[in-house]
Design a protein around this motif. Structure first.
Motif, mmCIF file in Angstrom:
data_model
loop_
_atom_site.group_PDB
_atom_site.id
_atom_site.type_symbol
_atom_site.label_atom_id
_atom_site.label_comp_id
_atom_site.label_asym_id
_atom_site.label_seq_id
_atom_site.Cartn_x
_atom_site.Cartn_y
_atom_site.Cartn_z
ATOM 1 N N PHE A 53 34.775 53.520 46.150
ATOM 2 C CA PHE A 53 35.077 52.642 45.019
ATOM 3 C C PHE A 53 34.227 51.384 45.146
ATOM 4 O O PHE A 53 33.833 51.000 46.245
ATOM 5 N N GLU A 54 33.949 50.760 44.020
ATOM 6 C CA GLU A 54 33.251 49.478 44.025
ATOM 7 C C GLU A 54 34.312 48.379 43.977
ATOM 8 O O GLU A 54 35.061 48.261 42.997
ATOM 9 N N TRP A 55 34.354 47.584 45.037
ATOM 10 C CA TRP A 55 35.374 46.558 45.163
ATOM 11 C C TRP A 55 34.896 45.232 44.583
ATOM 12 O O TRP A 55 33.699 44.941 44.574
ATOM 13 N N PHE A 56 35.858 44.437 44.151
ATOM 14 C CA PHE A 56 35.590 43.128 43.582
ATOM 15 C C PHE A 56 36.177 42.060 44.507
ATOM 16 O O PHE A 56 37.031 42.360 45.351
ATOM 17 N N PRO A 57 35.732 40.809 44.378
ATOM 18 C CA PRO A 57 36.248 39.761 45.269
ATOM 19 C C PRO A 57 37.768 39.647 45.183
ATOM 20 O O PRO A 57 38.353 39.768 44.112
ATOM 21 N N GLU A 58 38.387 39.411 46.335
ATOM 22 C CA GLU A 58 39.847 39.308 46.373
ATOM 23 C C GLU A 58 40.289 37.937 45.877
ATOM 24 O O GLU A 58 39.566 36.950 45.967
ATOM 25 N N ARG A 59 41.504 37.884 45.338
ATOM 26 C CA ARG A 59 42.166 36.621 44.992
ATOM 27 C C ARG A 59 43.606 36.712 45.467
ATOM 28 O O ARG A 59 44.184 37.803 45.517
ATOM 29 N N ALA A 60 44.202 35.588 45.791
ATOM 30 C CA ALA A 60 45.590 35.568 46.266
ATOM 31 C C ALA A 60 46.458 34.769 45.303
ATOM 32 O O ALA A 60 46.082 33.678 44.851
ATOM 33 N N TRP A 61 47.620 35.352 44.999
ATOM 34 C CA TRP A 61 48.610 34.685 44.131
ATOM 35 C C TRP A 61 49.975 35.275 44.435
ATOM 36 O O TRP A 61 50.099 36.469 44.731
ATOM 37 N N GLY A 62 51.005 34.457 44.348
ATOM 38 C CA GLY A 62 52.366 34.940 44.474
ATOM 39 C C GLY A 62 52.680 35.548 45.826
ATOM 40 O O GLY A 62 53.526 36.447 45.920
ATOM 41 N N GLY A 63 52.009 35.072 46.870
ATOM 42 C CA GLY A 63 52.269 35.593 48.198
ATOM 43 C C GLY A 63 51.571 36.902 48.507
ATOM 44 O O GLY A 63 51.809 37.499 49.564
ATOM 45 N N ARG A 64 50.693 37.361 47.599
ATOM 46 C CA ARG A 64 49.978 38.614 47.819
ATOM 47 C C ARG A 64 48.492 38.403 47.581
ATOM 48 O O ARG A 64 48.083 37.520 46.820
ATOM 49 N N TRP A 66 45.163 40.251 46.083
ATOM 50 C CA TRP A 66 44.869 41.280 45.083
ATOM 51 C C TRP A 66 43.377 41.622 45.151
ATOM 52 O O TRP A 66 42.524 40.735 45.065
ATOM 53 N N VAL A 67 43.072 42.913 45.312
ATOM 54 C CA VAL A 67 41.684 43.369 45.425
ATOM 55 C C VAL A 67 41.439 44.437 44.359
ATOM 56 O O VAL A 67 41.920 45.571 44.485
ATOM 57 N N PRO A 68 40.700 44.124 43.297
ATOM 58 C CA PRO A 68 40.436 45.108 42.243
ATOM 59 C C PRO A 68 39.280 46.040 42.621
ATOM 60 O O PRO A 68 38.482 45.754 43.515
ATOM 61 N N ALA A 69 39.200 47.142 41.877
ATOM 62 C CA ALA A 69 38.136 48.123 42.124
ATOM 63 C C ALA A 69 37.919 48.967 40.883
ATOM 64 O O ALA A 69 38.784 49.080 40.010
ATOM 65 N N THR A 70 36.735 49.599 40.822
ATOM 66 C CA THR A 70 36.429 50.596 39.803
ATOM 67 C C THR A 70 35.638 51.720 40.458
ATOM 68 O O THR A 70 35.061 51.554 41.536
ATOM 69 N N ALA A 71 35.607 52.854 39.791
ATOM 70 C CA ALA A 71 34.793 53.985 40.256
ATOM 71 C C ALA A 71 34.598 54.940 39.096
ATOM 72 O O ALA A 71 35.434 55.029 38.191
ATOM 73 N N ARG A 72 33.496 55.655 39.110
ATOM 74 C CA ARG A 72 33.243 56.695 38.124
ATOM 75 C C ARG A 72 33.682 58.039 38.686
ATOM 76 O O ARG A 72 33.501 58.314 39.876
ATOM 77 N N ALA A 73 34.279 58.854 37.828
ATOM 78 C CA ALA A 73 34.757 60.173 38.223
ATOM 79 C C ALA A 73 34.277 61.191 37.202
ATOM 80 O O ALA A 73 34.316 60.946 35.991
ATOM 81 N N GLU A 74 33.811 62.316 37.701
ATOM 82 C CA GLU A 74 33.310 63.364 36.828
ATOM 83 C C GLU A 74 34.377 64.452 36.644
ATOM 84 O O GLU A 74 35.097 64.813 37.572
#
Length: 208
Positions: A53-64, A66-74
């Protein structure tokens, strides 16, 4: 100074500390997200869940964190984009814990929409409650600039900046309020890209 007629929280999330995940920790996150993808009941049959997966920069909020991601699937019917996030708690001295995931997919791709200037994904991760029933959706936003020269991204509500982050390796992550309620007309987030001269390059709504 007079009371603010719209006392909403701004810059509610920590700035990114670690940037884009890499190494063994990224492998751990991939495992969490792949497991969530395997539980998607409406994923078309025959779609292969990617190994990376391609990960995006993490951010923290609400005590957690959060690390987003995307990926292509065939799959048999063509290419899909898987998008989601992994969140976890992080003690000051200790290992990440309490991993949680959210994932979905779409067949609406950036390469099929040449008019797009930002490729965005978003997920509501919480709710803010103000006075007299006023409220807003705490929203995680991650994306890629599709125009050249972007060095920063901002989230705006009614032309007021409520979050900002640098663009790192062509990716950015924001956490801010969206869809304000109780202030007359509903107010929705816009995401803007900026160049080194602080000139706006692109603006997108989450609802376009």
């Amino acid at each position: 100074m007079a009371p603010n007629p719209r006392p909403i929280p701004r810059f509610i999330a920590d700035s990114t500390q670690e940037g884009i995940p890499h190494g063994r920790f990224a492998e751990r996150l991939v495992g969490e997200l792949r497991a969530a993808c395997e539980q998607l009941g409406d994923l078309p049959e025959g779609v292969e869940i990617p190994a990376e997966f391609e990960w995006f920069p993490e951010r923290a909020w609400g005590g957690r964190v959060w690390v987003p991601a995307t990926a292509r699937a065939e799959g048999p019917e063509g290419t899909l984009e898987l998008f989601g996030h992994v969140s976890y708690t992080q003690a000051e001295a200790g290992e990440p814990d309490d991993f949680r995931t959210g994932v979905d997919f779409t067949d609406v791709l950036a390469e099929d929409n040449p008019d797009w200037e930002i490729d965005l994904n978003d997920e509501v991760i919480g709710r803010w409650r103000g006075e007299n029933g006023r409220a807003g959706a705490v929203t995680l936003v991650w994306g890629r600039p599709l125009v050249r020269g972007a060095v920063a991204a901002t989230a705006e509500l009614d032309l007021e900046t409520v979050d900002q982050e640098v663009v790192s390796d062509g990716r950015f992550t924001l956490i801010a309020l969206d869809a304000l309620e109780g202030y007359g007309d509903d107010v929705f987030m816009q995401v803007k890209l900026w160049n080194r001269r602080a000139q706006a390059l692109a603006t997108e709504s989450l609802y376009a």
